[in-house]
Design a protein around this motif. Structure first.
Motif, PDB file in Angstrom:
ATOM      1  N   ALA A 147      -0.599  14.191   3.015  1.00 33.95           N
ATOM      2  CA  ALA A 147       0.087  13.149   2.230  1.00 33.95           C
ATOM      3  C   ALA A 147       0.162  13.570   0.769  1.00 33.95           C
ATOM      4  CB  ALA A 147      -0.651  11.819   2.364  1.00 33.95           C
ATOM      5  N   SER A 148      -0.911  14.166   0.280  1.00 38.23           N
ATOM      6  CA  SER A 148      -0.944  14.603  -1.108  1.00 38.23           C
ATOM      7  C   SER A 148       0.102  15.709  -1.327  1.00 38.23           C
ATOM      8  CB  SER A 148      -2.358  15.083  -1.430  1.00 38.23           C
ATOM      9  OG  SER A 148      -2.393  15.798  -2.617  1.00 38.23           O
ATOM     10  N   ARG A 149       0.319  16.539  -0.301  1.00 37.57           N
ATOM     11  CA  ARG A 149       1.321  17.614  -0.441  1.00 37.57           C
ATOM     12  C   ARG A 149       2.743  17.070  -0.379  1.00 37.57           C
ATOM     13  NH1 ARG A 149      -0.133  22.515   3.315  1.00 37.57           N
ATOM     14  NH2 ARG A 149       1.811  23.271   2.422  1.00 37.57           N
ATOM     15  N   GLY A 206      -1.060   2.086  -5.848  1.00 39.38           N
ATOM     16  CA  GLY A 206      -0.583   3.469  -5.727  1.00 39.38           C
ATOM     17  C   GLY A 206      -1.002   4.368  -6.868  1.00 39.38           C
ATOM     18  N   ARG A 207      -0.088   5.275  -7.228  1.00 47.80           N
ATOM     19  CA  ARG A 207      -0.356   6.210  -8.321  1.00 47.80           C
ATOM     20  C   ARG A 207       0.658   6.031  -9.448  1.00 47.80           C
ATOM     21  NH1 ARG A 207      -3.149   6.728  -4.573  1.00 47.80           N
ATOM     22  NH2 ARG A 207      -4.514   8.430  -3.951  1.00 47.80           N
ATOM     23  N   ASP A 208       1.861   5.573  -9.090  1.00 53.86           N
ATOM     24  CA  ASP A 208       2.952   5.484 -10.065  1.00 53.86           C
ATOM     25  C   ASP A 208       3.605   4.104 -10.030  1.00 53.86           C
ATOM     26  OD1 ASP A 208       3.999   5.690  -7.529  1.00 53.86           O
ATOM     27  OD2 ASP A 208       5.676   6.960  -8.122  1.00 53.86           O
ATOM     28  N   MET A 209       2.830   3.094  -9.627  1.00 50.76           N
ATOM     29  CA  MET A 209       3.394   1.742  -9.521  1.00 50.76           C
ATOM     30  C   MET A 209       3.842   1.252 -10.905  1.00 50.76           C
ATOM     31  SD  MET A 209       3.263   1.017  -6.317  1.00 50.76           S
ATOM     32  CE  MET A 209       3.703   2.710  -6.166  1.00 50.76           C
ATOM     33  N   ASP A 229       0.884  -1.163   0.000  1.00 51.22           N
ATOM     34  CA  ASP A 229       0.000   0.000   0.000  1.00 51.22           C
ATOM     35  C   ASP A 229       0.923   1.214   0.000  1.00 51.22           C
ATOM     36  OD1 ASP A 229      -1.663   2.093   0.592  1.00 51.22           O
ATOM     37  OD2 ASP A 229      -2.354   1.319   2.515  1.00 51.22           O
ATOM     38  N   SER A 230       1.325   1.656  -1.198  1.00 54.30           N
ATOM     39  CA  SER A 230       2.343   2.719  -1.253  1.00 54.30           C
ATOM     40  C   SER A 230       1.823   4.037  -0.682  1.00 54.30           C
ATOM     41  CB  SER A 230       2.855   2.912  -2.681  1.00 54.30           C
ATOM     42  OG  SER A 230       1.795   3.308  -3.526  1.00 54.30           O
ATOM     43  N   GLY A 231       0.512   4.255  -0.778  1.00 53.38           N
ATOM     44  CA  GLY A 231      -0.059   5.486  -0.226  1.00 53.38           C
ATOM     45  C   GLY A 231       0.189   5.574   1.277  1.00 53.38           C
ATOM     46  N   ARG A 251      -4.158  17.946  -7.610  1.00 55.69           N
ATOM     47  CA  ARG A 251      -2.755  18.053  -7.167  1.00 55.69           C
ATOM     48  C   ARG A 251      -1.972  16.816  -7.583  1.00 55.69           C
ATOM     49  NH1 ARG A 251      -3.276  20.422  -1.939  1.00 55.69           N
ATOM     50  NH2 ARG A 251      -3.995  18.391  -1.300  1.00 55.69           N
ATOM     51  N   ASP A 252      -2.571  15.637  -7.392  1.00 56.79           N
ATOM     52  CA  ASP A 252      -1.864  14.387  -7.730  1.00 56.79           C
ATOM     53  C   ASP A 252      -1.620  14.287  -9.239  1.00 56.79           C
ATOM     54  OD1 ASP A 252      -1.898  13.706  -5.064  1.00 56.79           O
ATOM     55  OD2 ASP A 252      -3.572  12.304  -5.226  1.00 56.79           O
ATOM     56  N   SER A 253      -2.537  14.852 -10.041  1.00 61.40           N
ATOM     57  CA  SER A 253      -2.401  14.749 -11.498  1.00 61.40           C
ATOM     58  C   SER A 253      -1.486  15.833 -12.065  1.00 61.40           C
ATOM     59  CB  SER A 253      -3.760  14.890 -12.181  1.00 61.40           C
ATOM     60  OG  SER A 253      -4.692  14.031 -11.596  1.00 61.40           O
ATOM     61  N   ALA A 254      -1.414  16.976 -11.356  1.00 57.60           N
ATOM     62  CA  ALA A 254      -0.687  18.119 -11.926  1.00 57.60           C
ATOM     63  C   ALA A 254       0.774  18.165 -11.497  1.00 57.60           C
ATOM     64  CB  ALA A 254      -1.376  19.404 -11.507  1.00 57.60           C
ATOM     65  N   ARG A 255       1.169  17.363 -10.476  1.00 61.80           N
ATOM     66  CA  ARG A 255       2.542  17.508  -9.980  1.00 61.80           C
ATOM     67  C   ARG A 255       3.559  17.112 -11.061  1.00 61.80           C
ATOM     68  NH1 ARG A 255       1.440  12.658  -6.202  1.00 61.80           N
ATOM     69  NH2 ARG A 255       1.951  10.960  -7.617  1.00 61.80           N
ATOM     70  N   ALA A 256       4.749  17.724 -10.937  1.00 67.95           N
ATOM     71  CA  ALA A 256       5.765  17.534 -11.982  1.00 67.95           C
ATOM     72  C   ALA A 256       6.343  16.117 -11.977  1.00 67.95           C
ATOM     73  CB  ALA A 256       6.883  18.550 -11.779  1.00 67.95           C
ATOM     74  N   VAL A 291      11.056  13.395  -1.634  1.00 72.22           N
ATOM     75  CA  VAL A 291      10.285  12.406  -0.868  1.00 72.22           C
ATOM     76  C   VAL A 291      10.042  11.176  -1.741  1.00 72.22           C
ATOM     77  CG1 VAL A 291       8.015  11.956   0.164  1.00 72.22           C
ATOM     78  CG2 VAL A 291       9.194  14.106   0.649  1.00 72.22           C
ATOM     79  N   ARG A 292       9.653  11.395  -2.978  1.00 68.82           N
ATOM     80  CA  ARG A 292       9.366  10.270  -3.885  1.00 68.82           C
ATOM     81  C   ARG A 292      10.633   9.444  -4.108  1.00 68.82           C
ATOM     82  NH1 ARG A 292       4.270  10.915  -5.335  1.00 68.82           N
ATOM     83  NH2 ARG A 292       4.389   8.930  -6.428  1.00 68.82           N
ATOM     84  N   GLN A 293      11.748  10.150  -4.288  1.00 61.76           N
ATOM     85  CA  GLN A 293      13.011   9.449  -4.519  1.00 61.76           C
ATOM     86  C   GLN A 293      13.380   8.615  -3.284  1.00 61.76           C
ATOM     87  OE1 GLN A 293      14.626   9.251  -7.337  1.00 61.76           O
ATOM     88  NE2 GLN A 293      16.161   7.918  -6.393  1.00 61.76           N
ATOM     89  N   TYR A 323       3.390   7.391   2.047  1.00 64.04           N
ATOM     90  CA  TYR A 323       3.270   8.850   1.990  1.00 64.04           C
ATOM     91  C   TYR A 323       2.471   9.363   3.191  1.00 64.04           C
ATOM     92  CZ  TYR A 323       5.251   8.512  -2.636  1.00 64.04           C
ATOM     93  OH  TYR A 323       6.114   8.269  -3.674  1.00 64.04           O
ATOM     94  N   ARG A 324       1.490   8.585   3.610  1.00 65.37           N
ATOM     95  CA  ARG A 324       0.696   8.969   4.779  1.00 65.37           C
ATOM     96  C   ARG A 324       1.551   8.963   6.048  1.00 65.37           C
ATOM     97  NH1 ARG A 324      -4.907   8.909   4.238  1.00 65.37           N
ATOM     98  NH2 ARG A 324      -5.532   8.583   2.074  1.00 65.37           N
ATOM     99  N   LEU A 325       2.483   7.992   6.151  1.00 67.32           N
ATOM    100  CA  LEU A 325       3.365   7.942   7.320  1.00 67.32           C
ATOM    101  C   LEU A 325       4.259   9.184   7.377  1.00 67.32           C
ATOM    102  CD1 LEU A 325       4.653   4.249   7.599  1.00 67.32           C
ATOM    103  CD2 LEU A 325       3.221   5.493   9.229  1.00 67.32           C
TER     104      LEU A 325
END
Ligand code: DC
Length: 225
Positions: free
Chosen positions: A98-100, A128-131, A37-39, A182-187, A107-109, A42-44
């Motif tokens: 978490a979304s921020r 997740g979103r980018d699995m 559960d990758s989300g 936000r999740d769709s627009a991030r770089a 953080v992603r790296q 990020y929540r942690l």
């Protein structure tokens, strides 16, 4: 370690409350696979930042928290620095935070290797979103689950009520739209269906129907050359 890289992965991506979590867990159970559960990672990070009253705009401090974080997943429970936080990571304040933090490249790296470490025989179902796009680009099967925003807000409302938490449908729908944007627009690693993913709209579909469909798709993916 060597063999783990070849363990099969089913990547399930999609927006929040699209049913991914429930479906991914059930598919993992049916196949006897591990589950990520990758989300929750990020929540942690978000919860740790909120607990330490770290400003969410303070990128360096948030990255530092991510690298140091001591989180554990065990039998459906989530732990942060030795404290049980299974429910705490699900509240709306943590969801928004978490979304921020998930929009921060550092953080992603920092979470990339942690996520890949979940890949072990006999296989992994990763939610997740980018699995499919970033974490497991070589996944055997990539699924993009969607549902209408109204249906997703209804599902989130039901989940929160079942946990005895307060919620307003209007606020949930509004927050869901903001988080999606936000999740769709991030770089970095934005929420988007990757080219080789199969899109499945779960609006109005019972969970069991989605699980059966995924099991059939996985069986087919295994037979494909
Ligand atoms: O799936 P979830 O709602 O628990 O995810 C929490 C937040 O983390 C959500 O805003 C999207 C983000 N996330 C992400 O950016 N990449 C992932 N692989 C998983 C979640």
């Amino acid at each position: 370690m060597g063999d783990n890289r070849h363990a099969p992965v089913i990547a399930i991506d999609g927006p929040s409350a699209s049913g991914k979590g429930t479906v991914a867990r059930l598919v993992a159970d049916k196949l006897g696979f591990h589950f990520l559960d990758s989300g929750a990672l990020y929540r942690l990070v978000a919860l740790a930042a909120l607990q330490s009253k770290t400003n969410l705009d303070d990128t360096l401090s948030i990255e530092h928290i991510t690298m140091k974080i001591n989180g554990k997943f065990c039998s459906g429970e989530v732990w942060l620095e030795g404290a049980r936080v299974t429910e705490a990571i699900r509240n709306e304040e943590v969801s928004a935070a978490a979304s921020r933090v998930a929009a921060l490249p550092g953080v992603r790296q920092a979470l990339l290797q942690r996520q890949r470490a979940f890949r072990r025989p006999p296989g992994l179902v990763a939610d997740g979103r980018d699995m499919g796009s970033t974490v497991f680009p070589d996944a055997e099967l990539k699924i993009f689950l969607t549902a209408s925003p109204e249906e997703r807000a209804r599902r989130r409302y039901k989940q929160l009520m079942e946990k005895g938490m307060r919620a307003s449908m209007i606020t949930l729908l509004q927050e869901m739209r903001e988080r999606d944007a936000r999740d769709s627009a991030r770089a970095v690693a934005p929420l988007q269906k990757c080219e080789d993913a199969i899109e499945l709209d779960t609006t109005g579909l019972p969970v069991e129907a989605v699980v059966s469909k995924l099991l059939v798709l996985y069986a087919k993916a295994q037979k494909a050359p």
